[in-house]
Structure formats: structure tokens, C-alpha cells
Design an enzyme around this catalytic site. Structure first.
Site, PDB file in Angstrom:
ATOM      1  N   CYS A   2       0.831  -1.196   0.000  1.00  0.00           N
ATOM      2  CA  CYS A   2       0.000   0.000   0.000  1.00  0.00           C
ATOM      3  C   CYS A   2       0.873   1.256   0.000  1.00  0.00           C
ATOM      4  O   CYS A   2       2.022   1.224   0.410  1.00  0.00           O
ATOM      5  CB  CYS A   2      -0.871   0.024   1.241  1.00  0.00           C
ATOM      6  SG  CYS A   2      -1.769  -1.489   1.527  1.00  0.00           S
ATOM      7  N   ARG A  27       4.411   0.250  -6.507  1.00  0.00           N
ATOM      8  CA  ARG A  27       4.491  -0.628  -5.344  1.00  0.00           C
ATOM      9  C   ARG A  27       3.478  -1.762  -5.409  1.00  0.00           C
ATOM     10  O   ARG A  27       3.560  -2.702  -4.637  1.00  0.00           O
ATOM     11  CB  ARG A  27       4.271   0.185  -4.067  1.00  0.00           C
ATOM     12  CG  ARG A  27       5.254   1.321  -3.920  1.00  0.00           C
ATOM     13  CD  ARG A  27       5.024   2.073  -2.649  1.00  0.00           C
ATOM     14  NE  ARG A  27       5.389   1.267  -1.505  1.00  0.00           N
ATOM     15  CZ  ARG A  27       6.593   1.238  -0.972  1.00  0.00           C
ATOM     16  NH1 ARG A  27       7.551   1.969  -1.484  1.00  0.00           N
ATOM     17  NH2 ARG A  27       6.853   0.503   0.069  1.00  0.00           N
ATOM     18  N   TRP A  79      -3.395  -2.468  -1.305  1.00  0.00           N
ATOM     19  CA  TRP A  79      -3.095  -3.825  -1.760  1.00  0.00           C
ATOM     20  C   TRP A  79      -3.806  -4.733  -0.770  1.00  0.00           C
ATOM     21  O   TRP A  79      -3.425  -4.820   0.399  1.00  0.00           O
ATOM     22  CB  TRP A  79      -1.585  -4.041  -1.727  1.00  0.00           C
ATOM     23  CG  TRP A  79      -1.121  -5.313  -2.344  1.00  0.00           C
ATOM     24  CD1 TRP A  79      -0.959  -5.581  -3.681  1.00  0.00           C
ATOM     25  CD2 TRP A  79      -0.724  -6.515  -1.664  1.00  0.00           C
ATOM     26  NE1 TRP A  79      -0.479  -6.861  -3.858  1.00  0.00           N
ATOM     27  CE2 TRP A  79      -0.325  -7.457  -2.648  1.00  0.00           C
ATOM     28  CE3 TRP A  79      -0.648  -6.896  -0.324  1.00  0.00           C
ATOM     29  CZ2 TRP A  79       0.117  -8.735  -2.336  1.00  0.00           C
ATOM     30  CZ3 TRP A  79      -0.202  -8.177  -0.015  1.00  0.00           C
ATOM     31  CH2 TRP A  79       0.176  -9.076  -1.016  1.00  0.00           C
ATOM     32  N   ASN A 105      -1.315   1.995   6.135  1.00  0.00           N
ATOM     33  CA  ASN A 105      -0.506   0.892   5.594  1.00  0.00           C
ATOM     34  C   ASN A 105      -0.194  -0.046   6.747  1.00  0.00           C
ATOM     35  O   ASN A 105       0.022   0.412   7.874  1.00  0.00           O
ATOM     36  CB  ASN A 105       0.835   1.403   5.046  1.00  0.00           C
ATOM     37  CG  ASN A 105       0.684   2.101   3.719  1.00  0.00           C
ATOM     38  OD1 ASN A 105      -0.407   2.194   3.172  1.00  0.00           O
ATOM     39  ND2 ASN A 105       1.792   2.598   3.207  1.00  0.00           N
ATOM     40  N   GLY A 106      -0.099  -1.344   6.458  1.00  0.00           N
ATOM     41  CA  GLY A 106       0.256  -2.297   7.516  1.00  0.00           C
ATOM     42  C   GLY A 106      -0.932  -3.152   7.888  1.00  0.00           C
ATOM     43  O   GLY A 106      -1.949  -3.195   7.176  1.00  0.00           O
ATOM     44  N   GLU A 486      17.307 -16.874  -9.795  1.00  0.00           N
ATOM     45  CA  GLU A 486      16.896 -15.488 -10.042  1.00  0.00           C
ATOM     46  C   GLU A 486      16.332 -15.346 -11.464  1.00  0.00           C
ATOM     47  O   GLU A 486      15.342 -14.641 -11.673  1.00  0.00           O
ATOM     48  CB  GLU A 486      18.094 -14.557  -9.807  1.00  0.00           C
ATOM     49  CG  GLU A 486      17.863 -13.084 -10.090  1.00  0.00           C
ATOM     50  CD  GLU A 486      16.732 -12.455  -9.282  1.00  0.00           C
ATOM     51  OE1 GLU A 486      16.229 -13.072  -8.334  1.00  0.00           O
ATOM     52  OE2 GLU A 486      16.321 -11.337  -9.640  1.00  0.00           O
ATOM     53  N   LYS A 490      12.610 -14.043 -12.215  1.00  0.00           N
ATOM     54  CA  LYS A 490      12.298 -12.888 -13.083  1.00  0.00           C
ATOM     55  C   LYS A 490      11.272 -13.286 -14.125  1.00  0.00           C
ATOM     56  O   LYS A 490      10.303 -12.573 -14.364  1.00  0.00           O
ATOM     57  CB  LYS A 490      13.551 -12.359 -13.808  1.00  0.00           C
ATOM     58  CG  LYS A 490      14.525 -11.548 -13.011  1.00  0.00           C
ATOM     59  CD  LYS A 490      14.037 -10.192 -12.587  1.00  0.00           C
ATOM     60  CE  LYS A 490      13.363 -10.245 -11.269  1.00  0.00           C
ATOM     61  NZ  LYS A 490      14.106 -10.159 -10.049  1.00  0.00           N
ATOM     62  N   GLU A 493       7.721 -13.983 -12.560  1.00  0.00           N
ATOM     63  CA  GLU A 493       6.976 -12.868 -11.961  1.00  0.00           C
ATOM     64  C   GLU A 493       6.493 -11.857 -12.993  1.00  0.00           C
ATOM     65  O   GLU A 493       5.455 -11.245 -12.810  1.00  0.00           O
ATOM     66  CB  GLU A 493       7.747 -12.185 -10.834  1.00  0.00           C
ATOM     67  CG  GLU A 493       8.971 -11.424 -11.226  1.00  0.00           C
ATOM     68  CD  GLU A 493       9.706 -10.837 -10.029  1.00  0.00           C
ATOM     69  OE1 GLU A 493       9.076 -10.452  -9.045  1.00  0.00           O
ATOM     70  OE2 GLU A 493      10.944 -10.747 -10.096  1.00  0.00           O
ATOM     71  N   HIS A 509      17.310 -35.876 -10.740  1.00  0.00           N
ATOM     72  CA  HIS A 509      16.740 -36.489  -9.541  1.00  0.00           C
ATOM     73  C   HIS A 509      15.229 -36.260  -9.460  1.00  0.00           C
ATOM     74  O   HIS A 509      14.648 -36.374  -8.389  1.00  0.00           O
ATOM     75  CB  HIS A 509      17.451 -35.956  -8.295  1.00  0.00           C
ATOM     76  CG  HIS A 509      18.902 -36.339  -8.260  1.00  0.00           C
ATOM     77  ND1 HIS A 509      19.326 -37.616  -8.019  1.00  0.00           N
ATOM     78  CD2 HIS A 509      20.019 -35.614  -8.490  1.00  0.00           C
ATOM     79  CE1 HIS A 509      20.649 -37.671  -8.081  1.00  0.00           C
ATOM     80  NE2 HIS A 509      21.091 -36.459  -8.366  1.00  0.00           N
ATOM     81  N   LYS A 607       5.774  -4.063  -4.291  1.00  0.00           N
ATOM     82  CA  LYS A 607       7.193  -3.762  -4.324  1.00  0.00           C
ATOM     83  C   LYS A 607       7.885  -4.046  -2.997  1.00  0.00           C
ATOM     84  O   LYS A 607       8.911  -4.676  -2.951  1.00  0.00           O
ATOM     85  CB  LYS A 607       7.404  -2.304  -4.744  1.00  0.00           C
ATOM     86  CG  LYS A 607       8.872  -1.892  -4.868  1.00  0.00           C
ATOM     87  CD  LYS A 607       9.606  -2.661  -5.958  1.00  0.00           C
ATOM     88  CE  LYS A 607      11.067  -2.313  -6.065  1.00  0.00           C
ATOM     89  NZ  LYS A 607      11.814  -3.334  -6.814  1.00  0.00           N
TER      90      LYS A 607
HETATM   91  C1  F6R Z   1      11.557  -9.901  -7.019  1.00  0.00           C
HETATM   92  C2  F6R Z   1      11.563  -8.992  -5.894  1.00  0.00           C
HETATM   93  C3  F6R Z   1      11.320  -9.541  -4.544  1.00  0.00           C
HETATM   94  C4  F6R Z   1      12.156  -8.802  -3.492  1.00  0.00           C
HETATM   95  C5  F6R Z   1      11.760  -9.249  -2.085  1.00  0.00           C
HETATM   96  C6  F6R Z   1      12.641  -8.600  -1.039  1.00  0.00           C
HETATM   97  O1  F6R Z   1      11.862  -9.252  -8.215  1.00  0.00           O
HETATM   98  O2  F6R Z   1      11.741  -7.808  -6.043  1.00  0.00           O
HETATM   99  O3  F6R Z   1      11.543 -10.919  -4.484  1.00  0.00           O
HETATM  100  O4  F6R Z   1      13.499  -9.055  -3.738  1.00  0.00           O
HETATM  101  O5  F6R Z   1      10.417  -8.913  -1.844  1.00  0.00           O
HETATM  102  O6  F6R Z   1      12.551  -7.220  -1.094  1.00  0.00           O
HETATM  103  P1  F6R Z   1      13.658  -6.289  -0.455  1.00  0.00           P
HETATM  104  O7  F6R Z   1      14.908  -6.499  -1.239  1.00  0.00           O
HETATM  105  O8  F6R Z   1      13.127  -4.901  -0.612  1.00  0.00           O
HETATM  106  O9  F6R Z   1      13.827  -6.710   0.963  1.00  0.00           O
END
Ligand code: F6R
Length: 612
Positions: A2, A27, A79, A105-106, A486, A490, A493, A509, A607
Site C-alpha cells: 500500500c 508498489r 493492496w 498501511n500495515g 533469479e 524474473k 513474476e 533427480h 514492491k
Molecule cells: C523480485 C523482488 C522480490 C524482493 C523481495 C525482497 O523481483 O523484487 O523478491 O526481492 O520482496 O525485497 P527487499 O529487497 O526490498 O527486501
């Protein structure tokens, strides 16, 4: 997750609030709303499901012909956590008598108990949210002093919050408070803003105050009064935002993600700047200012983080073992905090986080501190909770990352972890000669990344041949295993292709059963001591009909096994994790683009994840 923006000043608040919400869109959210306060104190709320654009249209329609422009207001992108993304659940929420409203937020963890108490007193709730319980609770305490009422209500609340509250009876005054959810004040000329993220403020001011957990602030156009949880007056430092407004614009790129991928030569240069000591073959890291002796006594490194940051930690694990002869272990932050980890004063815990606000990583930091470990942050956002709670560490200086999918933060985190490994290695057994060679390799990183970016068109062509697939595999060994994870993250997502990252040797395996003719298998086959083994694993997949897309080092393109090749510059196998990751970012980006996905704001994602 949020987002909050609030304004009190002399300009029309609505366009400022809507502009701020647009800055917070990255976000991730599913509904939005605002409340405007006229000079007479009256509050007008407007909410919409979906994008901020939808809210903007509603605001225009509903305010057409309205009298005097409101110069005070609060706004929110939601959110959904408690209750579906509907207009009724969107913020702001009002007290029972509708004389005050708030955005939040929260998560209020004990909202059910609060709600039940209030319902017993006759409150009829309109929404399913935890936030409405807080709004009504503040209303119950309100007797003409909003700050007091907020303080009394928050004393009864468990959970995390960043809130901004307005009351009809106190026009032009906003009360804001935070605990576990970021809030930053922006100081303008005769105007004050509040936001959950500095990105929403940068168009208006660069002078900011980061609130601390437990702070409650009374904010007017020209005055700020901050109190801590014990009602003591707090003087908080005014900080200067390092970025300019252009940093939160797309700058001619189609998506923020693409812009951020292309920023990496510069962002990694910033992560390395002034930190490499070529002569002594080491790194100079002010944030690791602990004495050389203390550093030499470290016995183990624990790296904690979530998602992409966790993958960066997994690359770091190899570097600490290989370069620094240190026992290193990575743990998902969410696991660390609950498994009663064995941590002591000779352990160094590295908390890795782009946002510096991730709830699980922050909790891991607190737990590690309680257990007496030396805790350092590897963080991007200056002033964030993790940066402040660790109190020391190494910033990655990647600049604002707007795309939900993390790119430049990952490469910045890996670059900083490699610097740390070099520094700790030189304090142990790493020779001057090897240290110098590694420092020289690290110094090449901006150029190595630029060479990968120059192949954008070739990578887009590989993506075009893979875009129709619904499943993909990413395989790597050693430090390329986390890069494979990773790469898969990517792709899934942003393109919604089901992608699995595996250790190359693990395929046989079990997961190899999933291969069908044509399944894309991206194999990280750069120069490394395990390269032959990697090719053998690729061969096993090829024999089951997989289409092999190999990421290879220049000059070592390998046999005819690969159906497609993405060439990265030849370099040290640990340093190569960065150019390889950039290649996979571009691959994911182009697949997602061809599939018509919402790249910067993928469905269901947020985000920064400030809830457990
Ligand atoms: C994926 C992504 C998330 C963040 C994760 C941790 O592209 O961005 O997996 O890496 O939510 O976020 P931070 O780094 O802000 O603690």
C-alpha cells in the site's frame, strides 16, 4: 504494497495527491482513494477500484464545479489484505460519526477484538478491513485533540501501521504515526507532505524527515511536532534526498524495468565507487568500520533476505567461502526469525534488502541483534528501517528502483557482497596477487554489463522463440545456481511463464520428468571449474527433447549442444554472476513484453513486502 501520500499547504491538494499516488503505483495495489479537506474542515472521500487513473477520472467528475479548492488531504493505494479489493474496502476509512478519517498501511493484528468491542457498543462496520476498526477506535477517543486520540488508540493496537489522519474539527492539521511501516515527511515552502515512500515527494521537495517507529507527528502547512511513544518531543534530522525527480521517470524507456536494466553499468559503478583499492587488492568499506581484529575474528557469515535479495545472498555465500575462507550460510529471513538460530558474537549477519522495509528481514535483524551478532545491512534505500536498525552496513547506491521486479538492486547487492568478501578475504588468506586480480575483475563490471546490454536485440530474438512456452527451466551450478533461481524468478513474476530454477545436477533427480520436446532449458554454462559437468547436465536435458539456451562465456561457446547461445564476456566465475543475471533479466523482459504483460506492475505483486 500500500502507499500513502498526504498534503497540507496552500495549493490545491487533489492534483498533488493524485500525482503522488501515481508515483506510488509501482508498489503494487488494487484500489485507491483520497479524502480532501475544505477550509471549513469538511471531508470529502472518493474511492475507486483499479488504477489511479480511474480514481483521477472520478475525482474530476465528482469535484466538477465544487467550491474553494481543498488545500489539505490524504490519499492511499491499497493492496488488499483484509477484504477484497472493492470500493467499500478502499481507504480512507471514517470514524463512527464520520468526523475523522484515515489512511493506513500495515496490518492491525488485533482488529477482530477491537471490532467486536466496537460492535458491542453499536458501531456498524461498512468494510471488512482492519483499518476501519482503527478509524472507529480513534473516533471513540476523540475529544477535540486529534494527536491525543491517535496516541490513545494506538496504545491499544497490535501490529504494524503507517497512518495519516484528518479531523473535521481541526482543519489543516494532519496527524501521522508509524510503527513497522515507513513514513517520511517532506518539507516545502508553506506546505508539508507525508508519504510512505520518498518517490512520492521528490517532485515537490528534497528535504525530508524519516519518522522512527513509535513516532506520532502533528503536521500543518508550516509546522511539525514529532513525539515519540512516550510523548517526549523528538528532534529528527532533516535529510536531503540524493536523487532528482528524473530518477523516478521512465526517461524514454518503455518500462521502468527496462530503464533499470540499462542503468546497471552506472548503478554498479556507484556500488563500487571509491571502494576498490587496486594497489592492495582489497575493498575499502566505511560501513564495515569494525576493527580489523574484530573482522578477523568473525567465524561465520549468515546472509538473510527474501526473494531476489535472498538470491543475491546465495551468490555471496560462494564468495565468502571461496575468497574469504569463511563459513557462510544463507537463510530466508522468514525462516531465520522463527527457527531459533544458533547465532553468537563471532557471527556476522548480513541483512540484504533493496527497500530496507521487508518485514521478515527486519525481524531477522532484530533477532540477530538480540543474540549478540554483528549485524550489517546491505540495503538500497537510505533512511529505511533496516538501514537505521542495523546502524551500519554498506549501501548499494542503486538509486530508486521503481519496477516491482528487482534488477539493479540484485546486481548492486551482489557487487557489494563481492566487495565484502574481498575485504574479509584479504584480512585472512587471500594473497595480494589474487586480491589484485579480483579487484581488477570487479573494476571491469560496468563494462562487462554494458557488453551484455549491447546484445539486447540478440537476446530479444531468443526471447521471441521462447515466448510461447508455458514452462521453462533455468539450470546452474556453484554461484550460477542462485543466478538460475533469479532468472526463473524474473521470468515467472513478469511473464507468468511457469519457470523453475534448479541446480543443474538436481534435474535428473526428479524434475527431468517434466521435460517434453521443445521445453526451453536455460543453462548457465560460463567458464567455471564445473563447466564440463554443466554441459553433461545440459546433454541429459537435450536427450529428452529440451531446447537448450546456453549462457556462455565469450571464446568458450562450447560444442553444438546448445540450440541458442547468449554470450557474456569472459571473467571470473563469481564476477560473471552479474553479467549473467543481466542477460536473464533482458530475456525475461522480452518474453513478458511479447506476451503483453504488465511488466512494471505484475499481477498480485507488491514492491516492498511490509507484512509477514
Ligand atoms: C523480485 C523482488 C522480490 C524482493 C523481495 C525482497 O523481483 O523484487 O523478491 O526481492 O520482496 O525485497 P527487499 O529487497 O526490498 O527486501
Amino acid at each position: 504494497m500500500c502507499g500513502i501520500i498526504g498534503y497540507v499547504g496552500h495549493q490545491a491538494a487533489a492534483p498533488i495527491l493524485l500525482g503522488g499516488l501515481r508515483r506510488l503505483e509501482y508498489r503494487g495495489y488494487d484500489s485507491a482513494g483520497l479524502a480532501l479537506q475544505g477550509p471549513d474542515g469538511q471531508l470529502t472521500a472518493i474511492r475507486a477500484v483499479g488504477k489511479v487513473l480511474r480514481l483521477t477520472e472520478k475525482v474530476k467528475a465528482e469535484l466538477a464545479g465544487a467550491p474553494a479548492a481543498a488545500a489539505c488531504g490524504i490519499a492511499h493505494t491499497r493492496w488488499a489484505t483484509h477484504g477484497a479489493p472493492t470500493e467499500r474496502n478502499a481507504h480512507p476509512h471514517f470514524s463512527g460519526d464520520r468526523r475523522l478519517c484515515l489512511v493506513h498501511n500495515g496490518i492491525i493484528e488485533n482488529y477482530r477484538a477491537i471490532r467486536a468491542r466496537l460492535e458491542a457498543k453499536g458501531h456498524v462496520f461498512i468494510s471488512e478491513t482492519d483499518t476501519e476498526a482503527l478509524a472507529r477506535l480513534i473516533g471513540e477517543h476523540y475529544q477535540g485533540d486529534l494527536r491525543k486520540a491517535v496516541g490513545q488508540a494506538l496504545a491499544q493496537v497490535e501490529g504494524a501501521y503507517g497512518i495519516a489522519v484528518l479531523a473535521v474539527d481541526e482543519p489543516g492539521l494532519m496527524v501521522v504515526a508509524r510503527k513497522g511501516s515507513p513514513l517520511v515527511l517532506g518539507l516545502g515552502e508553506g506546505e508539508t507532505l507525508v508519504a510512505s515512500d520518498a518517490a512520492a515527494l521528490v517532485a515537490h521537495t528534497r528535504r525530508v524527515i524519516y519518522l522512527d517507529d513509535g513516532d506520532i507527528a502533528v503536521v500543518t502547512a508550516d509546522h511539525i511536532d514529532i513525539r515519540d511513544r512516550h510523548d517526549g518531543i523528538r528532534e529528527r534530522e532533516v535529510a536531503e534526498l540524493g536523487w532528482d525527480p528524473g530518477a523516478v521517470e521512465k526517461g524514454g524507456f518503455e518500462h521502468f524495468m527496462l530503464k533499470e536494466i540499462h542503468e546497471q553499468p552506472e548503478s554498479v559503478r556507484n556500488a563500487l565507487r571509491g571502494r576498490l583499492d587496486a594497489e592492495h587488492g582489497t575493498a575499502v568499506l566505511a560501513g564495515m568500520a569494525t576493527s580489523a581484529r574484530d573482522l578477523a575474528e568473525i567465524q561465520r557469515i549468515l546472509l538473510v533476505g527474501c526473494g531476489t535479495s535472498l538470491h543475491a545472498g546465495q551468490v555471496g555465500e560462494f564468495a565468502f567461502e571461496d575468497w574469504a575462507d569463511l563459513n557462510a550460510e544463507v537463510q530466508p529471513a522468514a525462516e531465520f526469525r522463527y527457527r531459533n538460530p544458533l547465532v553468537g558474537s563471532r557471527d556476522l549477519v548480513l541483512a540484504i534488502s533493496q527497500s530496507g522495509e521487508t518485514a521478515d528481514t527486519l525481524a531477522a535483524v532484530r533477532e540477530a541483534k538480540v543474540k549478540g551478532a554483528l549485524v550489517l545491512g546491505v540495503v538500497n534505500v537510505v533512511g529505511s528501517a533496516i538501514a537505521r536498525e542495523t546502524g551500519q552496513g554498506v549501501f548499494i547506491h542503486a538509486g530508486p528502483e521503481i519496477s516491482v521486479a528487482s534488477t539493479k538492486a540484485f546486481t548492486g547487492q551482489v557487487a557489494v557482497l563481492l566487495l565484502m568478501a574481498l575485504r574479509l578475504g584479504r584480512g585472512r588468506r587471500l594473497s595480494l596477487e589474487r586480491g589484485r586480480a579480483l579487484a581488477a575483475e570487479l573494476a571491469r563490471l560496468p563494462e562487462l554489463i554494458a557488453q551484455v546490454l549491447a546484445q539486447d536485440a540478440a537476446i530479444a530474438a531468443v526471447a521471441a522463440r521462447m515466448a510461447a512456452a508455458e514452462h521453462a527451466f533455468f539450470l546452474g551450478r556453484g554461484p550460477m545456481h542462485p543466478v538460475a533461481l533469479e532468472g526463473a524468478l524474473k521470468l515467472k513474476e513478469i511473464s507468468y511463464v511457469h519457470a523453475e530454477g534448479y541446480h543443474a545436477a538436481e534435474m535428473k533427480h526428479g524434475p527431468i520428468a517434466l521435460l517434453t520436446p521443445g521445453t526451453p532449458v536455460v543453462v548457465l554454462a560460463n567458464r567455471s571449474p564445473q563447466l564440463d559437468k554443466v554441459w553433461s547436465n545440459a546433454e541429459e536435458c537435450k536427450a529428452r527433447g529440451a531446447r537448450i539456451i546456453a549462457v556462455v562465456s565469450a571464446g568458450q561457446e562450447g560444442a553444438d549442444l546448445a540450440d541458442e547461445r547468449i554470450v557474456i564476456p569472459d571473467c571470473d566465475p563469481l564476477v560473471a554472476t552479474i553479467p549473467a543475471a543481466v542477460a536473464l533479466q533482458l530475456l525475461a523482459y522480452h518474453v513478458a513484453r511479447l506476451r503483453g504483460c504488465s511488466i512494471d506492475q505484475p499481477r498480485n505483486l507488491a514492491k516492498s513486502v511490509t507484512v509477514e
